[in-house]
Design an enzyme around this catalytic site. Structure first.
Site, PDB file in Angstrom:
ATOM      1  N   MET A  73       2.101  10.790   6.140  1.00 47.90           N
ATOM      2  CA  MET A  73       1.516   9.826   5.145  1.00 47.90           C
ATOM      3  C   MET A  73       1.520   8.332   5.950  1.00 47.90           C
ATOM      4  O   MET A  73       2.548   8.439   6.852  1.00 47.90           O
ATOM      5  CB  MET A  73       2.545   9.764   4.014  1.00 47.90           C
ATOM      6  CG  MET A  73       2.799  10.965   3.062  1.00 47.90           C
ATOM      7  SD  MET A  73       1.753  10.797   1.773  1.00 47.90           S
ATOM      8  CE  MET A  73       2.144  12.284   1.113  1.00 47.90           C
ATOM      9  N   SER A  74       0.241   7.651   5.856  1.00 47.22           N
ATOM     10  CA  SER A  74       0.308   6.606   6.343  1.00 47.22           C
ATOM     11  C   SER A  74      -0.647   5.769   5.679  1.00 47.22           C
ATOM     12  O   SER A  74      -1.554   6.086   5.008  1.00 47.22           O
ATOM     13  CB  SER A  74      -0.387   6.783   7.770  1.00 47.22           C
ATOM     14  OG  SER A  74      -0.775   5.470   8.331  1.00 47.22           O
TER      15      SER A  74
ATOM     16  N   ALA B 169       0.785  -1.005   0.033  1.00 47.21           N
ATOM     17  CA  ALA B 169      -0.126   0.054   0.098  1.00 47.21           C
ATOM     18  C   ALA B 169       0.833   1.282  -0.066  1.00 47.21           C
ATOM     19  O   ALA B 169       0.862   2.169   0.690  1.00 47.21           O
ATOM     20  CB  ALA B 169      -1.007  -0.205   1.156  1.00 47.21           C
TER      21      ALA B 169
ATOM     22  N   GLN C 223       2.365  -9.009  13.339  1.00 44.60           N
ATOM     23  CA  GLN C 223       2.393  -8.000  14.143  1.00 44.60           C
ATOM     24  C   GLN C 223       0.852  -7.238  14.497  1.00 44.60           C
ATOM     25  O   GLN C 223       0.697  -6.094  14.808  1.00 44.60           O
ATOM     26  CB  GLN C 223       3.315  -6.758  13.563  1.00 44.60           C
ATOM     27  CG  GLN C 223       2.830  -6.112  12.135  1.00 44.60           C
ATOM     28  CD  GLN C 223       3.890  -5.397  11.514  1.00 44.60           C
ATOM     29  OE1 GLN C 223       4.987  -5.882  10.974  1.00 44.60           O
ATOM     30  NE2 GLN C 223       3.839  -4.378  11.404  1.00 44.60           N
TER      31      GLN C 223
ATOM     32  N   GLN D  44       9.437   2.235  16.415  1.00 44.27           N
ATOM     33  CA  GLN D  44       9.892   1.111  15.628  1.00 44.27           C
ATOM     34  C   GLN D  44      11.383   1.230  15.124  1.00 44.27           C
ATOM     35  O   GLN D  44      12.097   0.057  15.191  1.00 44.27           O
ATOM     36  CB  GLN D  44       8.899   0.893  14.500  1.00 44.27           C
ATOM     37  CG  GLN D  44       9.532  -0.002  13.333  1.00 44.27           C
ATOM     38  CD  GLN D  44       8.556  -0.316  12.272  1.00 44.27           C
ATOM     39  OE1 GLN D  44       7.374  -1.164  12.323  1.00 44.27           O
ATOM     40  NE2 GLN D  44       8.436   0.271  11.138  1.00 44.27           N
TER      41      GLN D  44
ATOM     42  N   HIS E  86       2.962   4.698  -0.533  1.00 46.62           N
ATOM     43  CA  HIS E  86       2.496   6.062  -0.513  1.00 46.62           C
ATOM     44  C   HIS E  86       3.842   6.721  -0.745  1.00 46.62           C
ATOM     45  O   HIS E  86       5.100   6.246  -0.771  1.00 46.62           O
ATOM     46  CB  HIS E  86       1.620   6.590   0.606  1.00 46.62           C
ATOM     47  CG  HIS E  86       2.343   6.250   1.940  1.00 46.62           C
ATOM     48  ND1 HIS E  86       3.492   6.623   2.387  1.00 46.62           N
ATOM     49  CD2 HIS E  86       1.938   5.408   2.989  1.00 46.62           C
ATOM     50  CE1 HIS E  86       3.590   6.032   3.504  1.00 46.62           C
ATOM     51  NE2 HIS E  86       2.549   5.360   4.073  1.00 46.62           N
ATOM     52  N   GLU E  87       3.633   8.225  -0.774  1.00 45.44           N
ATOM     53  CA  GLU E  87       4.987   8.994  -0.872  1.00 45.44           C
ATOM     54  C   GLU E  87       6.025   8.720   0.186  1.00 45.44           C
ATOM     55  O   GLU E  87       7.262   8.892  -0.039  1.00 45.44           O
ATOM     56  CB  GLU E  87       4.665  10.529  -0.979  1.00 45.44           C
ATOM     57  CG  GLU E  87       4.179  10.912  -2.241  1.00 45.44           C
ATOM     58  CD  GLU E  87       5.413  10.855  -3.387  1.00 45.44           C
ATOM     59  OE1 GLU E  87       6.821  10.886  -3.010  1.00 45.44           O
ATOM     60  OE2 GLU E  87       4.868  10.055  -4.343  1.00 45.44           O
TER      61      GLU E  87
ATOM     62  N   GLU F 277      11.087   7.791   9.687  1.00 43.65           N
ATOM     63  CA  GLU F 277      11.064   8.506  11.225  1.00 43.65           C
ATOM     64  C   GLU F 277       9.461   8.475  11.640  1.00 43.65           C
ATOM     65  O   GLU F 277       9.318   8.647  12.753  1.00 43.65           O
ATOM     66  CB  GLU F 277      11.625   9.797  11.279  1.00 43.65           C
ATOM     67  CG  GLU F 277      13.053   9.526  10.957  1.00 43.65           C
ATOM     68  CD  GLU F 277      13.708  11.039  11.145  1.00 43.65           C
ATOM     69  OE1 GLU F 277      13.039  12.082  11.195  1.00 43.65           O
ATOM     70  OE2 GLU F 277      15.029  11.125  11.090  1.00 43.65           O
TER      71      GLU F 277
ATOM     72  N   HIS G  72       6.641   5.850   1.725  1.00 51.69           N
ATOM     73  CA  HIS G  72       7.579   4.719   1.147  1.00 51.69           C
ATOM     74  C   HIS G  72       8.435   5.073  -0.006  1.00 51.69           C
ATOM     75  O   HIS G  72       9.481   4.644  -0.067  1.00 51.69           O
ATOM     76  CB  HIS G  72       6.588   3.531   0.857  1.00 51.69           C
ATOM     77  CG  HIS G  72       5.862   3.016   1.900  1.00 51.69           C
ATOM     78  ND1 HIS G  72       4.263   3.155   1.826  1.00 51.69           N
ATOM     79  CD2 HIS G  72       6.086   2.375   2.853  1.00 51.69           C
ATOM     80  CE1 HIS G  72       3.843   2.719   2.708  1.00 51.69           C
ATOM     81  NE2 HIS G  72       4.794   2.134   3.399  1.00 51.69           N
TER      82      HIS G  72
END
Ligand code: PAF
Length: 265
Positions: A182-183, A24, A53, A148, A26-27, A143, A29
């Protein structure tokens, strides 16, 4: 671009620049993929929605899966290969998969570790497995998932014998023009929830006023806050004046849980 599904096909990709993802894309990644390509090593993007997870009742089944589009984006960004394994390849169910013990930053801060107690066990399990299979020279993490990033960095530092020459490279959070981080989970937000979600970014911008101001900002937008805190940027424990600090927030709205963080000026 190679599409790799088996362990044997990974042999020619050792010493690569790895970008672990759950797809999935996005910018955020894509900026990691482009940084991996710019490293000069072959960039390998792993796409694997890691069941380990997700706790029962979380969004494993609903998690967005957009493999064909993801492959196109990786190709456009110059990746050398995408590793898209099946669950049985990652978790063959034998003793060959060794999950390292969790570092302190995965269990002590009372942040994601407290809200999602299964989460870092699952992340360390899959990331350790990906490092063992792909054997990259460098791995890129955003970040946005600050805890994580700290957990993976500490895990690798504590296991120099297992990954002797692996570097973890952090990459800044990519934001929409209005500040929303972004997520992959942003696709769950309706237009009105998306507006309210901007409260996370607003809360972080008030970090210099202290934790109560951050929490008030989230409350005012009607979000359910898990935490709104200022911590030591490395240990994620109580901050001290002489060391870098990080503001971190996690909150839910309309069934979607979002996290974000920023350096405290
Ligand atoms: O950040 C993510 O997308 C995941 O937690 C990761 C690192 C790819 C492990 O599944």
């Amino acid at each position: 671009m190679q599409i790799v599904r088996t362990i044997s096909d990974l042999a020619c990709l050792h010493e690569s620049a790895l970008v672990p993802t759950m797809g999935a894309l996005h910018e955020g990644h894509r900026s990691l993929v482009r940084a991996a390509v710019a490293s000069g090593r072959p960039a390998v993007v792993s796409i694997f929605v890691n069941p380990a997870q997700f706790a029962p009742g979380e969004d494993l089944d609903a998690y967005p899966r957009t493999l064909e589009r993801d492959l196109d984006l990786c190709r456009d960004d110059g990746a050398a290969a995408v590793f898209a394994p099946e669950v049985d390849t990652v978790y063959p169910g034998d003793a060959s998969v060794q999950t390292p013990p969790l570092p302190a930053v995965a269990a002590s801060p009372g942040l994601e570790d407290a809200c999602r107690p299964h989460f870092f066990q699952g992340v360390c399990r899959v990331v350790a497995r990906l490092f063992d299979l792909v054997r990259p020279a460098e791995a890129f993490f955003g970040e946005k998932d600050w805890q994580q990033l700290r957990v993976v960095t500490e895990m690798v530092a504590a296991h120099q014998d297992r990954w002797p020459s692996l570097t973890i490279t952090a990459h800044p959070t990519v934001r929409e023009p209005d500040g929303l981080a972004m997520s992959s989970r942003n696709v769950y937000l309706s237009p009105s929830s998306r507006d309210r979600a901007l409260a996370l970014h607003r809360a972080l911008s008030r970090a210099s006023e202290g934790e109560p101001a951050m929490r008030r900002t989230l409350d005012a937008a009607g979000l359910t806050t898990d935490y709104a805190v200022i911590r030591d940027a490395e240990t994620l424990l109580a901050p001290t004046a002489d060391r870098p600090q990080r503001a971190l927030v996690a909150a839910s709205l309309d069934g979607t849980r979002l996290i974000d963080n920023a350096a405290v000026p």
